[in-house]
Design an enzyme around this catalytic site. Sequence first.
Site, PDB file in Angstrom:
ATOM      1  N   ASP A  20      49.213  23.087  31.232  1.00  0.00           N
ATOM      2  CA  ASP A  20      48.238  24.153  31.432  1.00  0.00           C
ATOM      3  C   ASP A  20      48.040  24.275  32.931  1.00  0.00           C
ATOM      4  OD1 ASP A  20      46.051  25.795  31.698  1.00  0.00           O
ATOM      5  OD2 ASP A  20      44.758  24.697  30.307  1.00  0.00           O
ATOM      6  N   TYR A  28      43.658  41.011  36.698  1.00  0.00           N
ATOM      7  CA  TYR A  28      45.072  40.684  36.887  1.00  0.00           C
ATOM      8  C   TYR A  28      45.550  41.201  38.236  1.00  0.00           C
ATOM      9  CZ  TYR A  28      50.157  40.852  36.136  1.00  0.00           C
ATOM     10  OH  TYR A  28      51.523  40.710  36.259  1.00  0.00           O
ATOM     11  N   LYS A  71      46.874  38.985  41.529  1.00  0.00           N
ATOM     12  CA  LYS A  71      48.208  39.133  42.108  1.00  0.00           C
ATOM     13  C   LYS A  71      48.129  39.480  43.594  1.00  0.00           C
ATOM     14  CE  LYS A  71      50.638  38.222  38.441  1.00  0.00           C
ATOM     15  NZ  LYS A  71      51.553  37.053  38.377  1.00  0.00           N
TER      16      LYS A  71
END
Length: 250
Positions: free
Chosen positions: A63, A156, A160
């Site tokens: 993980d 997201y 990034k």
Amino acid sequence: MSAVDGRVAVVTGGANGLGELIVRCLHAKGCHVAVADLDGNSAATLAKNLDATGTTARGYAVDVSDRAALERLLVDVLADFNEVHILVNNAARTQAKPLLEITPDELDAVMAVNFTGIFHACQIFGSHLADQGYGRIINMASLAGQNGGTATGGHYASSKGAIISATKVFARELAHGGVTVNAVSPGPQDSSAVRSIIGEDNLDTYAENIPVGRLGDPAFIAEMVALLASPGAASVTGACWDANGGLYMR
């Protein structure tokens, strides 16, 4: 003999999708690959498919949002392969959701994998690579992190964008140790995930707005990663290689 022949590469999120293509590409070029994934069974299955003996491919359950798990991963890979030369930070999490509806827990969950996990991996593996005097780190970014696209979630895209900045920071810090750190920033790829976001009925219209007139080929992204992972890319560091068909030019 390939330029990466005999090198040991760790690929997170390597059991499926783009990660699997990267694993297969590096292995085909002679790399020994550590397939690291949250789904340890799938990672082990892919590794056995590549090499049933476990000599050149092994699977690991990890993980990446757990720093201790990443520390154990490095120890385990060194125990199995004796060396590590390449780290590909590919593991990612996304959730398509309107920006103003993203909850604090959802934000934390995405950032924990997409940014914090990569930051920790760069610290842990980067320190080892610098100590040995050679290494390649490739972080998977995204067009969304460059142009603020929110189709895959604003959290997201934010994660990034942070990856691209962190890549430059680590590139500067680790350069003295012979370690290069770069990012690859794909645009929309011809994958089931992208097709589900765009919608099959909208693909042709969407492709018409891409200068090259088509979605990207994920196999090409894997080749870009392999090139950055090679000794020949020694002078490339702190860079973000775009593969978006011309959607974002700079």
